[in-house]
Design an enzyme around this catalytic site. Structure first.
Site, PDB file in Angstrom:
ATOM      1  N   GLU A 265      13.381  -3.271   1.368  1.00  0.00           N
ATOM      2  CA  GLU A 265      14.308  -2.796   0.346  1.00  0.00           C
ATOM      3  C   GLU A 265      13.624  -1.936  -0.699  1.00  0.00           C
ATOM      4  O   GLU A 265      14.146  -0.902  -1.118  1.00  0.00           O
ATOM      5  CB  GLU A 265      14.983  -4.009  -0.316  1.00  0.00           C
ATOM      6  CG  GLU A 265      16.191  -3.676  -1.133  1.00  0.00           C
ATOM      7  CD  GLU A 265      17.276  -2.988  -0.310  1.00  0.00           C
ATOM      8  OE1 GLU A 265      17.435  -1.778  -0.483  1.00  0.00           O
ATOM      9  OE2 GLU A 265      17.954  -3.658   0.488  1.00  0.00           O
TER      10      GLU A 265
ATOM     11  N   LYS B 103       6.882   3.022   1.973  1.00  0.00           N
ATOM     12  CA  LYS B 103       7.917   3.705   2.757  1.00  0.00           C
ATOM     13  C   LYS B 103       7.351   4.499   3.933  1.00  0.00           C
ATOM     14  O   LYS B 103       8.103   4.912   4.818  1.00  0.00           O
ATOM     15  CB  LYS B 103       8.768   4.611   1.849  1.00  0.00           C
ATOM     16  CG  LYS B 103       8.005   5.655   1.066  1.00  0.00           C
ATOM     17  CD  LYS B 103       8.869   6.282  -0.023  1.00  0.00           C
ATOM     18  CE  LYS B 103       8.961   5.444  -1.253  1.00  0.00           C
ATOM     19  NZ  LYS B 103       7.871   5.621  -2.245  1.00  0.00           N
TER      20      LYS B 103
ATOM     21  N   LYS C 284      12.572   8.821   1.450  1.00  0.00           N
ATOM     22  CA  LYS C 284      13.698   7.913   1.192  1.00  0.00           C
ATOM     23  C   LYS C 284      14.966   8.417   1.880  1.00  0.00           C
ATOM     24  O   LYS C 284      15.750   7.630   2.416  1.00  0.00           O
ATOM     25  CB  LYS C 284      13.921   7.793  -0.324  1.00  0.00           C
ATOM     26  CG  LYS C 284      12.738   7.175  -1.058  1.00  0.00           C
ATOM     27  CD  LYS C 284      12.992   7.122  -2.554  1.00  0.00           C
ATOM     28  CE  LYS C 284      11.750   6.627  -3.282  1.00  0.00           C
ATOM     29  NZ  LYS C 284      11.997   6.220  -4.656  1.00  0.00           N
TER      30      LYS C 284
ATOM     31  N   GLU D 216       3.991   7.827  -7.578  1.00  0.00           N
ATOM     32  CA  GLU D 216       3.158   7.509  -6.427  1.00  0.00           C
ATOM     33  C   GLU D 216       1.692   7.619  -6.879  1.00  0.00           C
ATOM     34  O   GLU D 216       1.398   8.230  -7.912  1.00  0.00           O
ATOM     35  CB  GLU D 216       3.449   8.490  -5.295  1.00  0.00           C
ATOM     36  CG  GLU D 216       4.834   8.326  -4.698  1.00  0.00           C
ATOM     37  CD  GLU D 216       5.070   6.908  -4.209  1.00  0.00           C
ATOM     38  OE1 GLU D 216       4.376   6.437  -3.297  1.00  0.00           O
ATOM     39  OE2 GLU D 216       5.968   6.239  -4.769  1.00  0.00           O
TER      40      GLU D 216
ATOM     41  N   VAL E 218      13.151   2.151  -0.776  1.00  0.00           N
ATOM     42  CA  VAL E 218      14.101   3.206  -1.161  1.00  0.00           C
ATOM     43  C   VAL E 218      14.371   3.208  -2.666  1.00  0.00           C
ATOM     44  O   VAL E 218      14.173   4.216  -3.320  1.00  0.00           O
ATOM     45  CB  VAL E 218      15.416   3.119  -0.356  1.00  0.00           C
ATOM     46  CG1 VAL E 218      16.468   4.068  -0.929  1.00  0.00           C
ATOM     47  CG2 VAL E 218      15.159   3.471   1.103  1.00  0.00           C
TER      48      VAL E 218
ATOM     49  N   GLY F 217       9.219   1.366 -11.030  1.00  0.00           N
ATOM     50  CA  GLY F 217       8.536   0.500 -11.990  1.00  0.00           C
ATOM     51  C   GLY F 217       8.007  -0.702 -11.232  1.00  0.00           C
ATOM     52  O   GLY F 217       8.678  -1.210 -10.324  1.00  0.00           O
TER      53      GLY F 217
ATOM     54  N   ASP G 122       8.295  12.409  -1.536  1.00  0.00           N
ATOM     55  CA  ASP G 122       8.642  10.987  -1.635  1.00  0.00           C
ATOM     56  C   ASP G 122      10.158  10.791  -1.499  1.00  0.00           C
ATOM     57  O   ASP G 122      10.622   9.875  -0.818  1.00  0.00           O
ATOM     58  CB  ASP G 122       8.140  10.447  -2.978  1.00  0.00           C
ATOM     59  CG  ASP G 122       8.176   8.934  -3.041  1.00  0.00           C
ATOM     60  OD1 ASP G 122       7.457   8.294  -2.244  1.00  0.00           O
ATOM     61  OD2 ASP G 122       8.932   8.391  -3.866  1.00  0.00           O
TER      62      ASP G 122
ATOM     63  N   GLY H 101       2.940   3.389 -14.118  1.00  0.00           N
ATOM     64  CA  GLY H 101       3.084   2.820 -12.774  1.00  0.00           C
ATOM     65  C   GLY H 101       4.343   3.246 -12.049  1.00  0.00           C
ATOM     66  O   GLY H 101       4.753   2.623 -11.078  1.00  0.00           O
TER      67      GLY H 101
ATOM     68  N   THR I   8       0.864  -1.184   0.000  1.00  0.00           N
ATOM     69  CA  THR I   8       0.000   0.000   0.000  1.00  0.00           C
ATOM     70  C   THR I   8       0.901   1.235   0.000  1.00  0.00           C
ATOM     71  O   THR I   8       2.122   1.142   0.074  1.00  0.00           O
ATOM     72  CB  THR I   8      -0.896   0.051   1.246  1.00  0.00           C
ATOM     73  OG1 THR I   8      -0.117   0.476   2.375  1.00  0.00           O
ATOM     74  CG2 THR I   8      -1.513  -1.312   1.555  1.00  0.00           C
TER      75      THR I   8
HETATM   76  N1  LIG Z   1       5.686   2.209  -8.454  1.00  0.00           N
HETATM   77  C1  LIG Z   1       6.946   2.083  -8.113  1.00  0.00           C
HETATM   78  O1  LIG Z   1       7.848   2.112  -8.953  1.00  0.00           O
HETATM   79  C2  LIG Z   1       7.302   1.879  -6.687  1.00  0.00           C
HETATM   80  C3  LIG Z   1       6.344   1.907  -5.701  1.00  0.00           C
HETATM   81  N2  LIG Z   1       6.694   1.704  -4.398  1.00  0.00           N
HETATM   82  C4  LIG Z   1       5.665   1.741  -3.376  1.00  0.00           C
HETATM   83  O2  LIG Z   1       4.719   0.691  -3.570  1.00  0.00           O
HETATM   84  C5  LIG Z   1       3.501   1.049  -2.916  1.00  0.00           C
HETATM   85  C6  LIG Z   1       2.323   0.744  -3.814  1.00  0.00           C
HETATM   86  O3  LIG Z   1       2.381   1.553  -4.964  1.00  0.00           O
HETATM   87  P1  LIG Z   1       1.235   1.432  -6.082  1.00  0.00           P
HETATM   88  O4  LIG Z   1       0.901   0.002  -6.325  1.00  0.00           O
HETATM   89  O5  LIG Z   1       1.666   2.259  -7.196  1.00  0.00           O
HETATM   90  O6  LIG Z   1       0.008   2.139  -5.332  1.00  0.00           O
HETATM   91  P2  LIG Z   1      -1.551   2.076  -5.727  1.00  0.00           P
HETATM   92  O7  LIG Z   1      -2.200   3.292  -5.210  1.00  0.00           O
HETATM   93  O8  LIG Z   1      -1.701   1.697  -7.158  1.00  0.00           O
HETATM   94  O9  LIG Z   1      -2.100   0.830  -4.864  1.00  0.00           O
HETATM   95  C7  LIG Z   1      -2.227   0.893  -3.479  1.00  0.00           C
HETATM   96  C8  LIG Z   1      -3.089  -0.257  -3.014  1.00  0.00           C
HETATM   97  O10 LIG Z   1      -3.144  -0.229  -1.602  1.00  0.00           O
HETATM   98  C9  LIG Z   1      -4.496  -0.382  -1.184  1.00  0.00           C
HETATM   99  N3  LIG Z   1      -4.668   0.201   0.138  1.00  0.00           N
HETATM  100  C10 LIG Z   1      -4.695   1.504   0.501  1.00  0.00           C
HETATM  101  N4  LIG Z   1      -4.867   1.620   1.840  1.00  0.00           N
HETATM  102  C11 LIG Z   1      -4.932   0.357   2.323  1.00  0.00           C
HETATM  103  C12 LIG Z   1      -5.097  -0.185   3.622  1.00  0.00           C
HETATM  104  N5  LIG Z   1      -5.219   0.591   4.695  1.00  0.00           N
HETATM  105  N6  LIG Z   1      -5.112  -1.527   3.769  1.00  0.00           N
HETATM  106  C13 LIG Z   1      -4.994  -2.353   2.677  1.00  0.00           C
HETATM  107  N7  LIG Z   1      -4.839  -1.891   1.418  1.00  0.00           N
HETATM  108  C14 LIG Z   1      -4.811  -0.551   1.248  1.00  0.00           C
HETATM  109  C15 LIG Z   1      -5.291   0.305  -2.268  1.00  0.00           C
HETATM  110  O11 LIG Z   1      -6.641  -0.122  -2.194  1.00  0.00           O
HETATM  111  P3  LIG Z   1      -7.758   0.347  -3.256  1.00  0.00           P
HETATM  112  O12 LIG Z   1      -7.481  -0.474  -4.491  1.00  0.00           O
HETATM  113  O13 LIG Z   1      -9.020  -0.002  -2.566  1.00  0.00           O
HETATM  114  O14 LIG Z   1      -7.551   1.809  -3.459  1.00  0.00           O
HETATM  115  C16 LIG Z   1      -4.529  -0.173  -3.502  1.00  0.00           C
HETATM  116  O15 LIG Z   1      -4.979  -1.461  -3.866  1.00  0.00           O
HETATM  117  C17 LIG Z   1       3.644   2.538  -2.547  1.00  0.00           C
HETATM  118  O16 LIG Z   1       3.925   2.642  -1.178  1.00  0.00           O
HETATM  119  C18 LIG Z   1       4.831   3.010  -3.384  1.00  0.00           C
HETATM  120  O17 LIG Z   1       5.553   4.056  -2.791  1.00  0.00           O
HETATM  121  C19 LIG Z   1       7.974   1.450  -4.026  1.00  0.00           C
HETATM  122  C20 LIG Z   1       8.975   1.391  -4.955  1.00  0.00           C
HETATM  123  C21 LIG Z   1       8.724   1.658  -6.366  1.00  0.00           C
HETATM  124  N1  LIG Z   2       7.440   7.166  -7.173  1.00  0.00           N
HETATM  125  C1  LIG Z   2       8.611   6.513  -6.692  1.00  0.00           C
HETATM  126  C2  LIG Z   2       8.343   5.045  -6.676  1.00  0.00           C
HETATM  127  C3  LIG Z   2       9.276   4.346  -5.812  1.00  0.00           C
HETATM  128  O1  LIG Z   2       9.421   4.564  -4.639  1.00  0.00           O
HETATM  129  C4  LIG Z   2       9.788   6.800  -7.596  1.00  0.00           C
HETATM  130  O2  LIG Z   2       9.549   7.093  -8.741  1.00  0.00           O
HETATM  131  O3  LIG Z   2      10.919   6.705  -7.146  1.00  0.00           O
END
Ligand SMILES: NC(=O)C1=CN([C@@H]2O[C@H](COP(=O)(O)OP(=O)(O)OC[C@H]3O[C@@H](n4cnc5c(N)ncnc54)[C@H](OP(=O)(O)O)[C@@H]3O)[C@@H](O)[C@H]2O)C=CC1
Ligand SMILES: N[C@@H](CC=O)C(=O)O
Length: 426
Positions: free
Chosen positions: A211, A159, A287, A272, A214, A402, A283, A269, A135
């Protein structure tokens, strides 16, 4: 080794983690991963008729057709609850984690209890429970702390739990500064000190990996942890740690308007959930705080970090809570972004452990900088320490965002934890 996975979050990262877990081979990982529960922000889906039950029987896993239906529903932006209760899966329709509170410091909720009960039932049935946080929520913080304290393995791409209050961080990851809080026996929720606080915190931290929080799959936390745990003293960390801002910088340098590049990065994707978290510098600041805390920086908290945003503050305020409306107004920021990039500047984080400072913002790179030449989503981090003096820095460089590379980071953590000896019975 059989690992029973509870996956929180089914956005781009959560679904990529799910795909990687399902495709993983026990012959390669030495581990059999089964998915026993998945959750979005409103519901938990599990195959167990009585999630807290157990009674020694193998905790049921979600079958392939159900997981396919989950992925299809979330790809179509439908709630998990829409998957229904066909067959035996049970949908608990309620706010997941924190009982609907918006902060990260709730004392726990009925839903946290359900999730911890499932983990205990899986453990009682002989599986190793693993909680994955995919999440972007503050609401999971106390669940992660409670899970690790109860002996549940925890992997997070999120994070926020690691960049909030220091006691929560110290309950989850090792830090010379955080160890003070743990040694005092301070409980993460600010409750009464426990005499065995430091030992219990150290035990719990062995079960946590983050991991991906960050640099996605690029092992910055592992590198810092290896240095610090072996007695090296980190002096300075300089890095470009936003894949999104790297992609935007590269696109703008190639003549693409910033606003067009942001829309593409969001669709891909990388950003954030709300790209303003990236463009505000917030963000990156999270980190920076995580890296600083790992290195022993007595960093007070996020609020104390001076952050120069990637775009001027007025461009962050447009649109209110509506991300699409904000994006529609973003062309107003195109010219200033093009000028900053044309000047050859990069968006850089500098953590000076000795001085106790953190800075986040645009900077001109000195000639020969290890951060020079980055393109696209590549991140780079240069660490100087007693053992890695200036000119001989420890360098990490690789894709930093990604969904696939992030899922790789999560799975690598999960595999590592699966092979970490159990330290405490549930
Ligand atoms: N994209 C990237 O390259 C990177 C991302 N990250 C991290 O990964 C995480 C996820 O990113 P991303 O998939 O893009 O985010 P999204 O917003 O696409 O997905 C988040 C998900 O979390 C769910 N959610 C929100 N609150 C809760 C809760 N309290 N309990 C359970 N589920 C919950 C949402 O539910 P619902 O579907 O109902 O809204 C959704 O399914 C973030 O913290 C991001 O910083 C880290 C490194 C790289
Ligand atoms: N939005 C963030 C995703 C990973 O944490 C980034 O682009 O670095």
């Amino acid at each position: 080794m059989a690992v029973a996975v509870i996956l929180l979050g089914l956005g781009g990262v959560g679904r990529a983690v799910l795909a990687r877990l399902r495709a993983s081979s026990p012959a390669v990982t030495g581990t059999e991963f089964t998915i026993v529960a998945v959750a979005d922000s409103a519901s938990i889906l599990t195959a167990a008729p009585d999630p807290g039950g157990g009674g020694g029987a193998r905790f049921p896993s979600l079958d392939a057709p159900t997981l396919d239906a989950v992925v299809a529903a979330k790809e179509a932006r439908r709630p998990l609850a829409s998957v229904g209760t066909a067959g035996h899966p049970v949908v608990l329709g309620s706010r997941v984690c924190g009982g609907g509170g918006s902060g990260g410091n709730d004392d726990g909720s009925a839903e946290d209890g359900v999730l911890l009960g499932m983990a205990a039932a899986a453990a009682a049935a002989g599986d190793t429970p693993l909680l994955i946080d995919a999440t972007a929520s503050a609401e999971t913080t106390q669940l992660l702390v409670a899970a690790a304290a109860a002996g549940v393995r925890v992997v997070s791409a999120n994070k926020v739990p690691f960049s909030s209050d220091l006691p929560s961080f110290a309950a989850l990851l090792p830090s010379p500064a955080g160890d003070g809080a743990a040694a005092d026996g301070a409980s993460p929720d600010g409750g009464a000190a426990r005499p065995d606080g430091a030992a219990a915190a150290a035990r719990a931290r062995r079960l946590v990996r983050a991991e991906a929080a960050v640099a996605a799959g690029t092992p910055v936390i592992a590198a810092l942890t290896r240095l610090v745990s072996s007695g090296d003293r980190v002096h300075r960390i300089v890095g470009c740690v936003s894949g999104t801002l790297g992609v935007l910088t590269t696109a703008v340098a190639a003549g693409t308007p910033l606003s067009t590049a942001v829309a593409a990065a969001r669709a891909g994707g990388l950003t954030e959930p709300d790209p303003r978290a990236d463009l505000s510098g917030g963000d990156v600041a999270r980190k920076a705080l995580i890296m600083g805390r790992l290195a022993g920086l007595p960093a007070p908290g996020l609020d104390a970090i001076p952050v120069e945003p990637f775009v001027g503050r007025p461009h962050l305020a447009a649109g209110g809570d509506d991300v699409d409306a904000w994006l529609a107004a973003l062309p107003a920021a195109d010219a200033a972004a093009a000028a900053a990039v044309a000047a050859g500047h990069r968006y850089v984080v500098t953590v000076d452990v000795a001085k106790g400072t953190v800075a986040v913002g645009w900077a001109a790179l000195p000639p020969g900088s290890p951060l020079a030449g980055l393109a696209g989503a590549a991140n780079a981090v240069a660490i100087t320490s007693d053992c890695y003096p200036p000119g001989e820095e420890l360098l990490l460089r690789g894709s930093g965002a990604g969904v696939d590379v992030t899922a790789l980071g999560v799975l690598a953590d999960a595999v590592e934890l699966a092979h970490t000896a159990d330290v405490r019975p549930l």
